[in-house]
Write a protein that holds these residues in place. Structure first.
Motif, PDB file in Angstrom:
ATOM      1  N   SER A  27       0.810  -1.273   0.191  1.00  0.00           N
ATOM      2  CA  SER A  27      -0.009   0.095   0.009  1.00  0.00           C
ATOM      3  C   SER A  27       0.748   1.048  -0.050  1.00  0.00           C
ATOM      4  CB  SER A  27      -1.057   0.067   1.224  1.00  0.00           C
ATOM      5  OG  SER A  27      -0.185  -0.005   2.423  1.00  0.00           O
ATOM      6  N   ASN A  28       1.869   1.247   0.335  1.00  0.00           N
ATOM      7  CA  ASN A  28       2.930   2.270   0.282  1.00  0.00           C
ATOM      8  C   ASN A  28       3.791   2.749  -1.117  1.00  0.00           C
ATOM      9  OD1 ASN A  28       2.463   3.024   2.932  1.00  0.00           O
ATOM     10  ND2 ASN A  28       4.014   1.723   3.759  1.00  0.00           N
ATOM     11  N   ALA A  29       3.378   1.955  -2.074  1.00  0.00           N
ATOM     12  CA  ALA A  29       4.033   2.193  -3.459  1.00  0.00           C
ATOM     13  C   ALA A  29       3.994   3.603  -3.832  1.00  0.00           C
ATOM     14  CB  ALA A  29       3.688   1.036  -4.428  1.00  0.00           C
ATOM     15  N   LEU A  30       2.830   4.167  -3.694  1.00  0.00           N
ATOM     16  CA  LEU A  30       2.643   5.512  -4.345  1.00  0.00           C
ATOM     17  C   LEU A  30       3.117   6.763  -3.211  1.00  0.00           C
ATOM     18  CD1 LEU A  30      -0.874   5.221  -5.812  1.00  0.00           C
ATOM     19  CD2 LEU A  30       1.382   5.181  -6.954  1.00  0.00           C
ATOM     20  N   ASN A  31       3.352   6.249  -1.939  1.00  0.00           N
ATOM     21  CA  ASN A  31       3.600   7.183  -1.068  1.00  0.00           C
ATOM     22  C   ASN A  31       5.143   7.125  -0.521  1.00  0.00           C
ATOM     23  OD1 ASN A  31       2.739   9.127   0.892  1.00  0.00           O
ATOM     24  ND2 ASN A  31       1.622   7.701   2.287  1.00  0.00           N
ATOM     25  N   THR A  32       5.853   8.119  -1.315  1.00  0.00           N
ATOM     26  CA  THR A  32       7.374   8.210  -1.057  1.00  0.00           C
ATOM     27  C   THR A  32       7.570   9.083   0.232  1.00  0.00           C
ATOM     28  OG1 THR A  32       7.608   9.713  -2.766  1.00  0.00           O
ATOM     29  CG2 THR A  32       7.970   7.374  -3.721  1.00  0.00           C
ATOM     30  N   THR A  33       8.763   9.016   0.655  1.00  0.00           N
ATOM     31  CA  THR A  33       9.363   9.780   1.509  1.00  0.00           C
ATOM     32  C   THR A  33       9.828  10.870   1.163  1.00  0.00           C
ATOM     33  OG1 THR A  33       9.947   7.832   3.055  1.00  0.00           O
ATOM     34  CG2 THR A  33      10.791   9.863   3.982  1.00  0.00           C
ATOM     35  N   GLY A  34       9.690  12.035   1.687  1.00  0.00           N
ATOM     36  CA  GLY A  34      10.099  13.344   1.076  1.00  0.00           C
ATOM     37  C   GLY A  34      10.750  14.121   2.242  1.00  0.00           C
ATOM     38  N   TYR A  35      11.838  15.036   2.093  1.00  0.00           N
ATOM     39  CA  TYR A  35      12.542  15.617   2.773  1.00  0.00           C
ATOM     40  C   TYR A  35      12.660  17.202   2.521  1.00  0.00           C
ATOM     41  CZ  TYR A  35      13.937  11.332   4.270  1.00  0.00           C
ATOM     42  OH  TYR A  35      14.005   9.798   4.548  1.00  0.00           O
ATOM     43  N   PHE A  36      12.493  18.270   3.480  1.00  0.00           N
ATOM     44  CA  PHE A  36      12.501  19.637   3.237  1.00  0.00           C
ATOM     45  C   PHE A  36      13.514  20.268   4.125  1.00  0.00           C
ATOM     46  CE2 PHE A  36       9.058  19.090   5.946  1.00  0.00           C
ATOM     47  CZ  PHE A  36       9.027  20.412   6.628  1.00  0.00           C
ATOM     48  N   ASP A  37      13.949  21.483   3.901  1.00  0.00           N
ATOM     49  CA  ASP A  37      14.721  22.254   4.766  1.00  0.00           C
ATOM     50  C   ASP A  37      13.927  23.453   5.368  1.00  0.00           C
ATOM     51  OD1 ASP A  37      16.711  23.032   6.494  1.00  0.00           O
ATOM     52  OD2 ASP A  37      18.082  23.595   4.857  1.00  0.00           O
ATOM     53  N   GLN A  54       7.570  12.372  -8.022  1.00  0.00           N
ATOM     54  CA  GLN A  54       8.558  11.414  -8.634  1.00  0.00           C
ATOM     55  C   GLN A  54       9.775  12.261  -8.684  1.00  0.00           C
ATOM     56  OE1 GLN A  54       5.158  11.080  -9.730  1.00  0.00           O
ATOM     57  NE2 GLN A  54       5.334   9.233  -8.419  1.00  0.00           N
ATOM     58  N   MET A  55      10.897  11.446  -9.359  1.00  0.00           N
ATOM     59  CA  MET A  55      12.124  12.254  -9.489  1.00  0.00           C
ATOM     60  C   MET A  55      12.176  12.893 -10.723  1.00  0.00           C
ATOM     61  SD  MET A  55      14.125  11.067  -7.118  1.00  0.00           S
ATOM     62  CE  MET A  55      15.732  11.632  -7.789  1.00  0.00           C
ATOM     63  N   SER A  56      11.030  12.748 -11.709  1.00  0.00           N
ATOM     64  CA  SER A  56      11.128  13.725 -13.021  1.00  0.00           C
ATOM     65  C   SER A  56       9.582  13.968 -13.012  1.00  0.00           C
ATOM     66  CB  SER A  56      11.372  12.533 -14.151  1.00  0.00           C
ATOM     67  OG  SER A  56      10.638  11.533 -14.343  1.00  0.00           O
ATOM     68  N   GLY A  57       9.576  15.134 -13.752  1.00  0.00           N
ATOM     69  CA  GLY A  57       8.253  15.857 -13.804  1.00  0.00           C
ATOM     70  C   GLY A  57       8.319  17.174 -14.240  1.00  0.00           C
ATOM     71  N   VAL A  58       7.224  17.927 -14.151  1.00  0.00           N
ATOM     72  CA  VAL A  58       7.246  19.295 -14.808  1.00  0.00           C
ATOM     73  C   VAL A  58       7.235  20.450 -13.530  1.00  0.00           C
ATOM     74  CG1 VAL A  58       5.814  20.767 -16.203  1.00  0.00           C
ATOM     75  CG2 VAL A  58       5.734  18.498 -16.591  1.00  0.00           C
ATOM     76  N   ILE A  59       6.457  20.281 -12.442  1.00  0.00           N
ATOM     77  CA  ILE A  59       6.236  21.255 -11.389  1.00  0.00           C
ATOM     78  C   ILE A  59       7.063  20.729 -10.289  1.00  0.00           C
ATOM     79  CG2 ILE A  59       4.581  22.291  -9.931  1.00  0.00           C
ATOM     80  CD1 ILE A  59       2.437  21.907 -12.109  1.00  0.00           C
ATOM     81  N   PRO A  60       7.763  21.473  -9.546  1.00  0.00           N
ATOM     82  CA  PRO A  60       8.608  21.263  -8.416  1.00  0.00           C
ATOM     83  C   PRO A  60       7.708  20.695  -7.333  1.00  0.00           C
ATOM     84  CG  PRO A  60       9.753  23.114  -9.354  1.00  0.00           C
ATOM     85  CD  PRO A  60       8.335  22.870  -9.863  1.00  0.00           C
ATOM     86  N   CYS A  61       7.776  19.767  -6.531  1.00  0.00           N
ATOM     87  CA  CYS A  61       7.188  19.508  -5.396  1.00  0.00           C
ATOM     88  C   CYS A  61       7.379  20.328  -4.411  1.00  0.00           C
ATOM     89  CB  CYS A  61       7.174  17.925  -5.169  1.00  0.00           C
ATOM     90  SG  CYS A  61       5.988  17.171  -4.283  1.00  0.00           S
ATOM     91  N   PHE A  66       8.479  25.125   0.621  1.00  0.00           N
ATOM     92  CA  PHE A  66       9.814  24.727   0.602  1.00  0.00           C
ATOM     93  C   PHE A  66      10.095  23.500  -0.350  1.00  0.00           C
ATOM     94  CE2 PHE A  66       9.276  26.143   5.084  1.00  0.00           C
ATOM     95  CZ  PHE A  66      10.234  27.171   5.234  1.00  0.00           C
ATOM     96  N   GLN A  67      11.050  23.253  -1.268  1.00  0.00           N
ATOM     97  CA  GLN A  67      11.266  22.346  -2.026  1.00  0.00           C
ATOM     98  C   GLN A  67      11.409  20.826  -1.324  1.00  0.00           C
ATOM     99  OE1 GLN A  67      11.493  22.259  -5.552  1.00  0.00           O
ATOM    100  NE2 GLN A  67      11.807  20.049  -5.320  1.00  0.00           N
ATOM    101  N   VAL A  68      10.836  20.051  -2.008  1.00  0.00           N
ATOM    102  CA  VAL A  68      10.800  18.514  -1.405  1.00  0.00           C
ATOM    103  C   VAL A  68      11.825  17.856  -2.093  1.00  0.00           C
ATOM    104  CG1 VAL A  68       9.506  16.527  -0.728  1.00  0.00           C
ATOM    105  CG2 VAL A  68       8.406  18.670  -0.664  1.00  0.00           C
ATOM    106  N   TYR A  69      12.772  17.025  -1.403  1.00  0.00           N
ATOM    107  CA  TYR A  69      13.832  16.207  -1.945  1.00  0.00           C
ATOM    108  C   TYR A  69      13.551  14.617  -1.779  1.00  0.00           C
ATOM    109  CZ  TYR A  69      16.284  20.789  -2.748  1.00  0.00           C
ATOM    110  OH  TYR A  69      16.342  21.890  -2.937  1.00  0.00           O
ATOM    111  N   PRO A  77      15.959  16.614  -6.298  1.00  0.00           N
ATOM    112  CA  PRO A  77      14.569  17.298  -5.793  1.00  0.00           C
ATOM    113  C   PRO A  77      13.175  16.569  -6.748  1.00  0.00           C
ATOM    114  CG  PRO A  77      15.604  18.503  -7.772  1.00  0.00           C
ATOM    115  CD  PRO A  77      16.572  17.422  -6.903  1.00  0.00           C
ATOM    116  N   LEU A  78      12.318  16.562  -5.856  1.00  0.00           N
ATOM    117  CA  LEU A  78      11.036  15.687  -6.349  1.00  0.00           C
ATOM    118  C   LEU A  78      10.309  16.732  -7.001  1.00  0.00           C
ATOM    119  CD1 LEU A  78      10.091  13.590  -3.236  1.00  0.00           C
ATOM    120  CD2 LEU A  78      11.230  12.846  -5.425  1.00  0.00           C
TER     121      LEU A  78
END
Length: 82
Positions: A27-37, A54-61, A66-69, A77-78
């Motif tokens: 169930s955690n396949a879509l839920n990745t851990t993200g970090y911010f400062d 995800q790692m690739s995409g158009v809009i920064p997460c 704060f930017q999520v990594y 960056p995610l």
């Protein structure tokens, strides 16, 4: 003899199969851990609840502006893919 064996073993086999498949779901396949400062909080913070970025995409997460990594070193960056 054969039917008595099947009548007793088949329900047990079905329960074992159902219990095994219940734990096979990830169930955690879509839920990745993200970090911010956050400069007001010392150290790198983890996004509560995870992200769907995800790692690739158009809009920064972002989280709270704060930017999520993807890692605690804040190197990857995610992004959201729309």
């Amino acid at each position: 003899m054969k039917t008595k064996f099947l009548k007793s073993v088949l329900p047990v086999f079905a329960m074992v199969l159902a219990a095994g498949l219940a734990f096979a779901n990830d169930s955690n396949a879509l839920n990745t851990t993200g970090y911010f400062d956050d400069p007001s909080i010392p150290g790198v913070q983890q996004v509560p609840g995870g992200t769907d970025c995800q790692m690739s995409g158009v809009i920064p997460c972002e989280y709270d502006g704060f930017q999520v990594y993807a890692d605690e070193d804040l190197l990857n960056p995610l992004h959201k893919n729309i």
